[in-house]
Motif scaffolding. Sequence first.
Motif, PDB file in Angstrom:
ATOM      1  N   ASP A  59       5.023  -7.174  -5.912  1.00 27.00           N
ATOM      2  CA  ASP A  59       4.546  -7.454  -4.556  1.00 27.00           C
ATOM      3  C   ASP A  59       5.774  -7.514  -3.657  1.00 27.00           C
ATOM      4  O   ASP A  59       6.350  -8.585  -3.427  1.00 27.00           O
ATOM      5  CB  ASP A  59       3.763  -8.776  -4.531  1.00 27.00           C
ATOM      6  N   ILE A  60       6.189  -6.371  -3.170  1.00 28.78           N
ATOM      7  CA  ILE A  60       7.421  -6.281  -2.399  1.00 28.78           C
ATOM      8  C   ILE A  60       7.300  -6.982  -1.042  1.00 28.78           C
ATOM      9  O   ILE A  60       8.274  -7.547  -0.538  1.00 28.78           O
ATOM     10  CB  ILE A  60       7.900  -4.810  -2.249  1.00 28.78           C
ATOM     11  N   GLU A  61       6.118  -7.001  -0.464  1.00 26.72           N
ATOM     12  CA  GLU A  61       5.928  -7.710   0.801  1.00 26.72           C
ATOM     13  C   GLU A  61       6.211  -9.200   0.618  1.00 26.72           C
ATOM     14  O   GLU A  61       6.907  -9.807   1.439  1.00 26.72           O
ATOM     15  CB  GLU A  61       4.507  -7.510   1.325  1.00 26.72           C
ATOM     16  N   GLU A  62       5.695  -9.779  -0.448  1.00 24.49           N
ATOM     17  CA  GLU A  62       5.901 -11.202  -0.706  1.00 24.49           C
ATOM     18  C   GLU A  62       7.369 -11.473  -1.045  1.00 24.49           C
ATOM     19  O   GLU A  62       7.941 -12.463  -0.581  1.00 24.49           O
ATOM     20  CB  GLU A  62       4.996 -11.678  -1.837  1.00 24.49           C
ATOM     21  N   ALA A  63       7.995 -10.605  -1.832  1.00 21.78           N
ATOM     22  CA  ALA A  63       9.401 -10.791  -2.184  1.00 21.78           C
ATOM     23  C   ALA A  63      10.281 -10.755  -0.932  1.00 21.78           C
ATOM     24  O   ALA A  63      11.194 -11.582  -0.795  1.00 21.78           O
ATOM     25  CB  ALA A  63       9.836  -9.723  -3.178  1.00 21.78           C
ATOM     26  N   ILE A  64       9.992  -9.831  -0.029  1.00 21.89           N
ATOM     27  CA  ILE A  64      10.771  -9.748   1.219  1.00 21.89           C
ATOM     28  C   ILE A  64      10.536 -10.979   2.073  1.00 21.89           C
ATOM     29  O   ILE A  64      11.473 -11.560   2.629  1.00 21.89           O
ATOM     30  CB  ILE A  64      10.439  -8.451   1.991  1.00 21.89           C
ATOM     31  N   ARG A  65       9.266 -11.418   2.163  1.00 22.08           N
ATOM     32  CA  ARG A  65       8.956 -12.609   2.964  1.00 22.08           C
ATOM     33  C   ARG A  65       9.692 -13.828   2.427  1.00 22.08           C
ATOM     34  O   ARG A  65      10.332 -14.566   3.186  1.00 22.08           O
ATOM     35  CB  ARG A  65       7.449 -12.871   2.980  1.00 22.08           C
ATOM     36  N   ILE A  66       9.644 -14.040   1.118  1.00 25.27           N
ATOM     37  CA  ILE A  66      10.307 -15.192   0.499  1.00 25.27           C
ATOM     38  C   ILE A  66      11.812 -15.141   0.745  1.00 25.27           C
ATOM     39  O   ILE A  66      12.427 -16.135   1.134  1.00 25.27           O
ATOM     40  CB  ILE A  66       9.995 -15.246  -1.013  1.00 25.27           C
ATOM     41  N   GLU A  70       0.835  -1.203   0.000  1.00 24.24           N
ATOM     42  CA  GLU A  70       0.000   0.000   0.000  1.00 24.24           C
ATOM     43  C   GLU A  70       0.870   1.254   0.000  1.00 24.24           C
ATOM     44  O   GLU A  70       0.559   2.235  -0.674  1.00 24.24           O
ATOM     45  CB  GLU A  70      -0.948   0.019   1.209  1.00 24.24           C
ATOM     46  N   LEU A  71       1.948   1.218   0.761  1.00 27.76           N
ATOM     47  CA  LEU A  71       2.867   2.342   0.792  1.00 27.76           C
ATOM     48  C   LEU A  71       3.511   2.536  -0.580  1.00 27.76           C
ATOM     49  O   LEU A  71       3.650   3.669  -1.051  1.00 27.76           O
ATOM     50  CB  LEU A  71       3.932   2.137   1.873  1.00 27.76           C
ATOM     51  N   ALA A  72       3.874   1.437  -1.245  1.00 25.17           N
ATOM     52  CA  ALA A  72       4.453   1.529  -2.592  1.00 25.17           C
ATOM     53  C   ALA A  72       3.472   2.193  -3.549  1.00 25.17           C
ATOM     54  O   ALA A  72       3.860   3.051  -4.350  1.00 25.17           O
ATOM     55  CB  ALA A  72       4.846   0.142  -3.096  1.00 25.17           C
ATOM     56  N   ALA A  73       2.210   1.830  -3.451  1.00 20.22           N
ATOM     57  CA  ALA A  73       1.189   2.440  -4.321  1.00 20.22           C
ATOM     58  C   ALA A  73       1.073   3.933  -4.036  1.00 20.22           C
ATOM     59  O   ALA A  73       0.999   4.750  -4.969  1.00 20.22           O
ATOM     60  CB  ALA A  73      -0.156   1.739  -4.137  1.00 20.22           C
TER      61      ALA A  73
END
Length: 142
Positions: free
Chosen positions: A118-125, A8-11
């Motif tokens: 999807d930066i959240e998913e990339a960071i999680r992975i 959301e912040l990225a958007a």
Amino acid sequence: MEKQGLNELAAAVHENAVAHGWWEQERELPEILMLCVSELAEALEEYRSGRPVLYFPCNAGGVCCEEDGSAHCGSRPYNPEKPDAPCSAQSKKPEGVAVELADCVIRILDYCGHAGIDIEEAIRIKHEYNKTRPYRHGGKKC
């Protein structure tokens, strides 16, 4: 104020960049990456200069710091009779290592918002993978 996730912040960051004219022409990833490098170089220069991690420049000269709750201009208080009074010449633009690091993250989030990453998913992975790596993997010193 409700907390935002990184996506959301990225958007929101990307929307602001578009609104301020930074995407009138298509920007390629190499340009964005070099802009990130330049922000990191600015962080290094702030560090090398020995300035506070977060500060506000004084338009009259010096640095207005608020780390301890007070404000001052370098070694010269704005009003010697009230040394804790905020400096009327304090810039509204924050500076320092923390701000330059934030600028780098903002550039990354701007690109993620633009590219639909999807930066959240990339960071999680990546974080989950990093947890499986051996101690100081690769054996490098730095």
